[in-house]
Design an enzyme around this catalytic site. Structure first.
Site, PDB file in Angstrom:
ATOM      1  N   SER A 138      22.730  26.984  49.028  1.00 15.56           N
ATOM      2  CA  SER A 138      22.224  26.337  50.233  1.00 15.56           C
ATOM      3  C   SER A 138      21.842  27.321  51.334  1.00 15.56           C
ATOM      4  O   SER A 138      20.893  27.083  52.085  1.00 15.56           O
ATOM      5  CB  SER A 138      23.251  25.327  50.767  1.00 15.56           C
ATOM      6  OG  SER A 138      24.500  25.946  50.969  1.00 15.56           O
ATOM      7  N   HIS A 193      24.657  28.335  56.316  1.00 17.63           N
ATOM      8  CA  HIS A 193      23.415  27.607  56.570  1.00 17.63           C
ATOM      9  C   HIS A 193      22.661  28.198  57.754  1.00 17.63           C
ATOM     10  O   HIS A 193      21.451  28.453  57.678  1.00 17.63           O
ATOM     11  CB  HIS A 193      23.720  26.135  56.832  1.00 17.63           C
ATOM     12  CG  HIS A 193      24.235  25.412  55.629  1.00 17.63           C
ATOM     13  ND1 HIS A 193      24.632  24.095  55.666  1.00 17.63           N
ATOM     14  CD2 HIS A 193      24.419  25.823  54.341  1.00 17.63           C
ATOM     15  CE1 HIS A 193      25.031  23.724  54.459  1.00 17.63           C
ATOM     16  NE2 HIS A 193      24.923  24.761  53.638  1.00 17.63           N
TER      17      HIS A 193
END
Length: 376
Positions: A138, A193
Site C-alpha cells: 500500500s 501511506h
C-alpha cells in the site's frame, strides 16, 4: 464511459496504448504478490490473517530487525500481505493505478516510482513505529497514486480537458478516501501511506512527461530523486537508536515453561484459525463460535497467563511474555462482542488487538535472543 469521451481524449488514450501496449510490469507485480501470499498462506495454514511471526520470517518490515542491519526488509515487505482481504484490496488498486502509470510514465520511470516510493514508505513506517511490524504494497501504491496526481497537474497544459478533469477528480477522491479510512480503522500503517504518497508526488512531478514529448529535463529527474532520498535519509536518521535489553535474573523454570508454551500456543492459534475458517464458510454458527471461544479458547489463554505468571516470578522476561498472552486473550474477548453485535467496529478492534499481540510476541523473541535478531 467511452461514449462520454471527446475526440481529443480518444486520441490521447490511443497514444498511451501505442506507447505501452501491454502493462507487463504491473501484471508481474500483481502475480508475484499473489504467489507470495499463496505460499505464506499454505505455510502458515491461515488465509484470513497471516500470523505476525510468519510475516517477519518471510521478510516483513519488523523495525527491530530492520534497524539491526537487515535493510532488505524495507523492500521485501512490499510483497507481503497480512490476509486475503489485505492483498485483494491492494492488488485491485495496484492494477488500476499501475496500468495507467506504466503507460503514462513508461516502464523504467514507473519501476523507479514504485520502488522508491515504497522504500520511503517503509522507512516512514520504521520512523513512526521503531518496534512495529509493517507489510504490504500500500505504501508503494499510494506513491503511484501520488505520482499520477502530480504528473497530471504538471502536464495539464497538454492533456485533453475532459481527461484532465476526470483523472484529477478520481485521484483526489481515492487518495482522500483512503487516507481517511486509514486514520479511522485501527491497525492501518498510516505512516507508510503518507510517506509513500509524499515521495510519489515528488517523483511524479519530476518524472512527468506526456506522450509525444519523450524528452524530459535530466535536472528535474535528479532533483526529484535527490529529494526522495533526502526524505528517506532524514526519517531514517531520526529513528531512535535501538536499546539492547538489560539482562537480569533468569529462572530455569521459565526456560522449561517456555519450551512447552510454544507448543501450546501453536495449538491454540491453529484451533483459532480453524474456528474462523469454519465460521466464514458457514460451517459454524455465530453462537457455536461464541461458545467455543468462551469455554475453550479464552480460558486456555488465561491458563497460559497463570502458568507464566506463577513460573516466572522475578524473571525479567515474564512481563513481556504476559503482555503477549493478555493481548491475545483481549482480542478473543472483543471478537465475542463482534459476533454478538455484528458491528464492524468490534471486528476491526479485535484484528488490531491481534496485530498488537503479534508485535509483543516478536519483541519477546528479541529479548530472549539477547537483542540480536535471528535471520529468517
Amino acid at each position: 464511459m467511452a461514449d462520454q469521451r471527446d475526440p481529443s481524449t480518444e486520441a490521447f488514450l490511443d497514444l498511451l496504448y501505442a506507447r505501452v501496449p501491454e502493462v507487463r510490469f504491473t501484471q508481474a507485480l500483481v502475480f508475484v504478490n499473489v504467489l507470495v501470499f499463496i505460499f505464506m498462506a499454505w505455510h502458515s495454514g491461515a488465509i484470513w490473517r497471516i500470523p505476525g511471526a510468519t510475516l517477519a520470517d518471510f521478510g516483513g518490515n519488523y523495525a527491530v530487525q530492520t534497524r539491526h542491519g537487515e535493510y532488505w526488509r524495507l523492500l521485501t515487505s512490499l510483497f507481503l500481505h497480512g490476509g486475503i482481504l489485505h492483498i485483494t484490496l491492494n492488488m485491485l488498486a495496484l492494477y488500476q493505478a499501475g496500468a495507467l502509470a506504466e503507460r503514462l510514465f513508461g516502464l523504467r520511470r514507473f519501476i523507479l516510482l514504485y520502488f522508491l516510493a515504497g522504500l520511503v514508505a517503509s522507512v516512514a513506517s520504521v520512523w513512526w513505529q521503531p518496534n512495529g511490524l509493517s507489510v504490504g504494497a500500500s505504501g508503494a501504491i499510494f506513491g503511484v497514486f501520488g505520482g499520477l496526481l502530480t504528473s497530471v497537474l504538471v502536464t495539464r497544459h497538454v492533456l485533453p480537458e475532459f481527461l484532465y478533469r476526470r483523472l484529477r477528480r478520481a485521484l483526489l477522491m481515492f487518495i482522500g478516501y483512503s487516507l481517511a479510512a486509514g486514520f479511522l480503522i485501527p491497525g492501518v500503517d498510516n505512516a507508510a501511506h503518507v510517506g509513500g504518497l509524499v515521495a510519489g508526488m515528488v517523483l511524479g512531478a519530476a518524472l512527468a512527461f506526456p506522450p509525444g514529448r519523450e524528452s524530459v529535463a535530466v535536472g528535474r529527474i535528479v532533483a526529484g530523486l535527490a529529494a526522495s532520498l533526502v526524505l528517506a535519509g532524514g526519517l531514517w536518521l531520526s529513528v531512535p537508536a535501538p536499546v539492547p535489553p538489560v539482562h537480569r535474573a533468569q529462572h530455569p523454570a521459565v526456560d522449561a515453561m517456555t519450551a512447552g508454551l510454544a507448543q501450546q500456543e501453536e495449538a491454540l492459534v491453529q484451533r483459532y484459525n480453524l474456528l474462523m475458517d469454519a465460521l466464514r464458510h458457514g460451517r459454524m454458527t455465530d453462537n457455536k463460535a461464541i461458545e467455543l471461544l468462551e469455554q475453550e479458547l479464552i480460558p486456555a489463554w488465561k491458563q497460559l497467563e497463570n502458568e507464566v505468571a506463577a513460573a516466572g516470578q522475578g524473571d525479567w522476561r515474564t512481563a513481556s511474555l504476559l503482555r503477549y498472552l493478555a493481548k491475545r486473550r483481549d482480542a478473543l474477548q472483543v471478537l465475542v462482542i463482534a459476533l454478538r453485535t455484528h458491528e464492524v467496529r468490534w471486528l476491526n478492534l479485535a484484528n488490531a488487538l491481534q496485530a498488537k499481540a503479534d508485535e509483543f510476541l516478536l519483541e519477546y523473541r528479541m529479548l530472549v535472543d539477547g537483542g540480536t535478531p535471528a535471520s529468517p
